[in-house]
Design an enzyme around this catalytic site. Sequence first.
Site, mmCIF file in Angstrom:
data_model
loop_
_atom_site.group_PDB
_atom_site.id
_atom_site.type_symbol
_atom_site.label_atom_id
_atom_site.label_comp_id
_atom_site.label_asym_id
_atom_site.label_seq_id
_atom_site.Cartn_x
_atom_site.Cartn_y
_atom_site.Cartn_z
ATOM 1 N N ASP A 1 0.858 -1.172 0.000
ATOM 2 C CA ASP A 1 0.000 0.000 0.000
ATOM 3 C C ASP A 1 0.901 1.231 0.000
ATOM 4 O OD1 ASP A 1 -2.354 1.623 0.356
ATOM 5 O OD2 ASP A 1 -3.269 -0.092 1.373
ATOM 6 N N ASP B 1 -2.902 4.718 -2.614
ATOM 7 C CA ASP B 1 -3.988 5.349 -1.861
ATOM 8 C C ASP B 1 -4.351 6.726 -2.439
ATOM 9 O OD1 ASP B 1 -5.458 4.967 0.768
ATOM 10 O OD2 ASP B 1 -4.562 6.935 1.152
ATOM 11 N N GLU C 1 -6.024 3.874 -6.328
ATOM 12 C CA GLU C 1 -7.335 4.128 -5.724
ATOM 13 C C GLU C 1 -7.754 5.533 -6.161
ATOM 14 O OE1 GLU C 1 -9.669 4.344 -1.455
ATOM 15 O OE2 GLU C 1 -7.805 5.413 -1.785
ATOM 16 N N HIS D 1 -11.514 -2.633 3.010
ATOM 17 C CA HIS D 1 -11.483 -2.185 4.410
ATOM 18 C C HIS D 1 -12.258 -0.884 4.637
ATOM 19 C CE1 HIS D 1 -8.527 0.183 2.375
ATOM 20 N NE2 HIS D 1 -8.345 0.941 3.438
ATOM 21 N N ASP D 2 -12.700 -0.225 3.567
ATOM 22 C CA ASP D 2 -13.476 1.012 3.712
ATOM 23 C C ASP D 2 -14.960 0.805 3.402
ATOM 24 O OD1 ASP D 2 -11.115 2.502 4.144
ATOM 25 O OD2 ASP D 2 -10.889 2.943 2.006
HETATM 26 O O1 TEU Z 1 -9.573 5.899 1.279
HETATM 27 C C1 TEU Z 1 -9.989 7.025 0.586
HETATM 28 C C2 TEU Z 1 -11.434 7.260 0.342
HETATM 29 O O2 TEU Z 1 -11.732 8.041 -0.541
HETATM 30 C C3 TEU Z 1 -12.579 6.712 1.072
HETATM 31 O O3 TEU Z 1 -12.919 5.471 0.585
HETATM 32 C C4 TEU Z 1 -12.395 6.788 2.557
HETATM 33 O O4 TEU Z 1 -12.465 5.506 3.058
HETATM 34 C C5 TEU Z 1 -13.444 7.584 3.278
HETATM 35 O O5 TEU Z 1 -14.519 6.758 3.546
HETATM 36 C C6 TEU Z 1 -13.967 8.821 2.691
HETATM 37 O O6 TEU Z 1 -15.252 9.053 3.231
HETATM 38 C C7 TEU Z 1 -8.205 5.684 1.470
HETATM 39 C C8 TEU Z 1 -7.982 4.482 2.361
HETATM 40 O O7 TEU Z 1 -8.452 3.340 1.714
HETATM 41 C C9 TEU Z 1 -8.620 4.748 3.683
HETATM 42 O O8 TEU Z 1 -8.583 3.635 4.534
HETATM 43 C C10 TEU Z 1 -7.905 5.913 4.303
HETATM 44 O O9 TEU Z 1 -8.544 6.292 5.490
HETATM 45 C C11 TEU Z 1 -7.863 7.125 3.381
HETATM 46 O O10 TEU Z 1 -7.530 6.798 2.037
HETATM 47 C C12 TEU Z 1 -6.812 8.099 3.846
HETATM 48 O O11 TEU Z 1 -5.544 7.529 3.663
#
Ligand code: TEU
Length: 564
Positions: free
Chosen positions: A101, A207, A265, A337-338
């Site tokens: 990552d 990310d 991402e 994970h999100d």
């Molecule tokens: O996520 C970025 C993102 O845009 C979203 O999916 C985020 O989870 C959030 O819900 C916005 O409402 C990435 C990572 O996957 C996430 O775990 C991190 O918290 C984020 O970036 C910051 O690094």
Amino acid sequence: MSRVDEPWWKRATIYQIYPRSFADSDGDGIGDLRGIISKVDYLAELGIGAVWLSPIYKSPHADNGYDIADYCAIDPVFGTLDDFDELLAALHARGIRLIMDLVVNHTSDEHQWFKESRSSKDDPRRDWYWWRKGRTAPDGSSLPPNDWGSFFSGPAWTLDPASGEYYLHLFAPKQPDLNWENPRVRAAIHQMMKWWIDRGVDGFRMDVINYISKDPGLPAGEPGPQGYEDGSRWFASGPHLMEYLQEMRLAVLSDPGKELLTVGETPMITPSQAAQLTDHEGPLDMVFQFEHVNLDQVGPDKWELRPTSAREVFGSLVAWQHALGDRGWNSLYLSNHDQPRQLSRFGDERFRTRSATALATALHLLRGTPYVFQGEELGMANAPVASSEDLYDIESRNHFATAVAAGSDPDGVLEVFRLKGRDNPRSPMQWTDGPHAGFSTGRPWMPVNPDYRTVNAAAEAAEEDSVLAYYRRLIRLRANSDVVAHGSFVELDAGDPNVLAYRRELGSESLLVVVNLSGEVRSIRLGDLLPPEGGQLELVLGNGDASARDALGEWEARVYRLTS
Ligand code: TEU
């Protein structure tokens, strides 16, 4: 079977490990690298081609490791660099690649770069981050440089009293945004990436990579949640994004002998931007787009939701199949994970095995590279949230505090978290029906889902018709099939909006996929789904009995090979 000239990731399935919740070797309740090492045979049996490892770097864990204090050190809670090397070797010995990552839109405020940057206005690293003077309010008080909100509630700016200036953070105050306009920042990131490549890693998941190029004017945004502005039009897919990524590709990623994988991402990205980023001249191999996982969102507020359905979600994914065509490449995912667990969100827990495997079949056989989030292959469900004590994620905690302070009903806020919160997928992996689901000998950092007594890897490994057994077959089907890896996508109309049907075609090879995305029996006319030249149907995979040819059971999925 594999062709020498193909990129390996077209037939691979990639497995995401969220290390905190995967396997704990030392009983501190937090998963670690040695825990992962103890599970490499499980991963090999699943048949995956690569692991994407969520961050394991040194971090104060304000955002569970997405706030990095040292890119070239392992956080002690996860282990050591020796553990890391051992894990990499153990995966490689089983033919599994490792994708790291790469979190470089921001660092932790505890990173040395930021400490130096904040130390004085004249520090050589001052312009490694976004420092700006505030505005003066009519009453003489200081206001942030603009009114952008952060993704984790509150403003996107924090005042540093020492210098009287504000720094930008699109996420938490502990995640200051790096200034990619500065070539020295870019060079330092390239150098760090090379360090990991030299160690033997096989690629990067990047990310929020489409946020790295911001309009340096940082202009006012559109009206957003909580009275702040949504500044995304000035930071999402900004003016120099392509240039910075092409530069990175040339500097660190282009060694043909290494076959490195890059997946960006990219929230808010459109199909044409995705095609541009991932076509054969594009800087990335594939992106995670968000359209299908944001269909339930009304407007700019993540927490304002409407109902959606699996059929609608696949409608969007099918539109992306057409939009990318054979230009660019799709990443195929329903959770991570999100995002909430796909079983709970798009499937039906009453038909757990059937709906978990139906969703997987519909997804994995599309054109693109499928991603499996740990536990998905067991049909794991959302973690239960009983009260505000059950909130672990910074996004949920901050939103809960802010929304309740602004007068929202606490139960209403918790109800929305049950649908969309990021704690949902993060409960510990369910290995056995023993204490703490075999995840840890100590008290897990977040409670295990009580359904672990029936939903766990040990039980499912022993069953022929478990979700796990099905995933093993599905992943192997892709790995051994040229038509799945390389074929074109043909959308079909099964005559019922709840039935997803498509063919994959490559030369004389053809595969027919038919999936009932509902909990009711549906009738279809299989004969109408054949190509004009007709053919014989040979069932190669299915989650039902397939005996009534023209009736699909609840959440029944079938995959046929067409032979002449
Ligand atoms: O996520 C970025 C993102 O845009 C979203 O999916 C985020 O989870 C959030 O819900 C916005 O409402 C990435 C990572 O996957 C996430 O775990 C991190 O918290 C984020 O970036 C910051 O690094």
